[in-house]
Design a protein around this motif. Structure first.
Motif, mmCIF file in Angstrom:
data_model
loop_
_atom_site.group_PDB
_atom_site.id
_atom_site.type_symbol
_atom_site.label_atom_id
_atom_site.label_comp_id
_atom_site.label_asym_id
_atom_site.label_seq_id
_atom_site.Cartn_x
_atom_site.Cartn_y
_atom_site.Cartn_z
ATOM 1 N N TYR A 29 10.604 -1.865 1.802
ATOM 2 C CA TYR A 29 11.109 -1.653 0.436
ATOM 3 C C TYR A 29 10.823 -0.219 -0.013
ATOM 4 O O TYR A 29 9.732 0.306 0.216
ATOM 5 N N ARG A 30 11.823 0.406 -0.649
ATOM 6 C CA ARG A 30 11.651 1.733 -1.236
ATOM 7 C C ARG A 30 12.287 1.753 -2.619
ATOM 8 O O ARG A 30 13.375 1.220 -2.827
ATOM 9 N N ASP B 171 6.433 0.046 -2.149
ATOM 10 C CA ASP B 171 5.739 -1.017 -2.871
ATOM 11 C C ASP B 171 5.564 -2.145 -1.867
ATOM 12 O O ASP B 171 6.471 -2.958 -1.668
ATOM 13 N N LEU B 172 4.411 -2.173 -1.205
ATOM 14 C CA LEU B 172 4.184 -3.132 -0.134
ATOM 15 C C LEU B 172 4.255 -4.574 -0.603
ATOM 16 O O LEU B 172 4.531 -5.479 0.193
ATOM 17 N N LEU C 22 3.592 10.610 2.749
ATOM 18 C CA LEU C 22 3.900 10.583 4.177
ATOM 19 C C LEU C 22 4.394 9.188 4.554
ATOM 20 O O LEU C 22 3.841 8.184 4.104
ATOM 21 N N GLY C 23 5.449 9.142 5.350
ATOM 22 C CA GLY C 23 5.924 7.870 5.869
ATOM 23 C C GLY C 23 6.794 7.036 4.947
ATOM 24 O O GLY C 23 7.054 5.873 5.244
ATOM 25 N N VAL C 24 7.274 7.616 3.829
ATOM 26 C CA VAL C 24 8.113 6.817 2.923
ATOM 27 C C VAL C 24 9.591 6.854 3.283
ATOM 28 O O VAL C 24 10.369 6.070 2.753
ATOM 29 N N ARG D 115 15.907 -1.790 0.936
ATOM 30 C CA ARG D 115 15.062 -2.766 1.609
ATOM 31 C C ARG D 115 14.976 -2.553 3.119
ATOM 32 O O ARG D 115 14.305 -3.291 3.816
ATOM 33 N N LYS D 116 15.698 -1.540 3.614
ATOM 34 C CA LYS D 116 15.600 -1.191 5.030
ATOM 35 C C LYS D 116 15.974 0.277 5.194
ATOM 36 O O LYS D 116 16.687 0.843 4.365
#
Length: 142
Positions: free
Chosen positions: A133-134, A126-127, A34-36, A6-7
């Motif tokens: 969140y990842r 998952d926005l 990109l950006g994950v 979550r961070k």
């Protein structure tokens, strides 16, 4: 195995844990948009190996080598590779089949030369569950 973070610090910690457990000759295939957080994961992984210097994505150099940890780390970013034959030019086989650990971003672009035995780490956003969140899946193949 699926891990939810979550961070960014949690993604870093997962990378660090995997770096501490890494073994010579291990191949880690790191995929995600990109950006994950692939670079955050990689920085944690390097820290887990005992690498203390700055770790950045080798987007323009394709390969960044770190020799100052418990094991050598060969960090590939093949996003800009035009053809898989370019991997021959940088001597990928010495890295893939050596005593270090390979961490490969965008592995799908060179899948035909990857060893069968590899650990695939996929990072997804998952926005709806929050900006940081990842969902991270770790799968040993081969």
């Amino acid at each position: 195995m699926v891990i939810e973070t979550r961070k960014p610090e949690e993604t870093y910690e997962l990378g660090r844990k995997m770096g501490r457990e890494a073994e010579p000759g291990q191949i880690i295939c790191l995929s995600g948009d990109l950006g994950v957080g692939k670079t955050v994961f990689t920085q944690g992984f390097a820290a887990g190996l005992g690498i203390e210097g700055p770790v950045n994505s080798p987007t323009f150099t394709i390969l960044q080598q770190y020799e100052d940890g418990r094991l050598p780390l060969y960090h590939f970013d093949v996003y800009r590779i035009g053809d898989v034959s370019e991997m021959d030019e940088i001597g990928y086989e010495d890295c893939f089949f050596g005593d270090g650990v390979c961490l490969i971003e965008w592995p799908g672009l060179i899948e035909e030369i990857l060893p069968e035995k590899a650990t695939w780490v996929t990072i997804e956003k998952d926005l709806e569950k929050g900006f940081d969140y990842r969902r991270i899946s770790v799968e040993d193949r081969g």
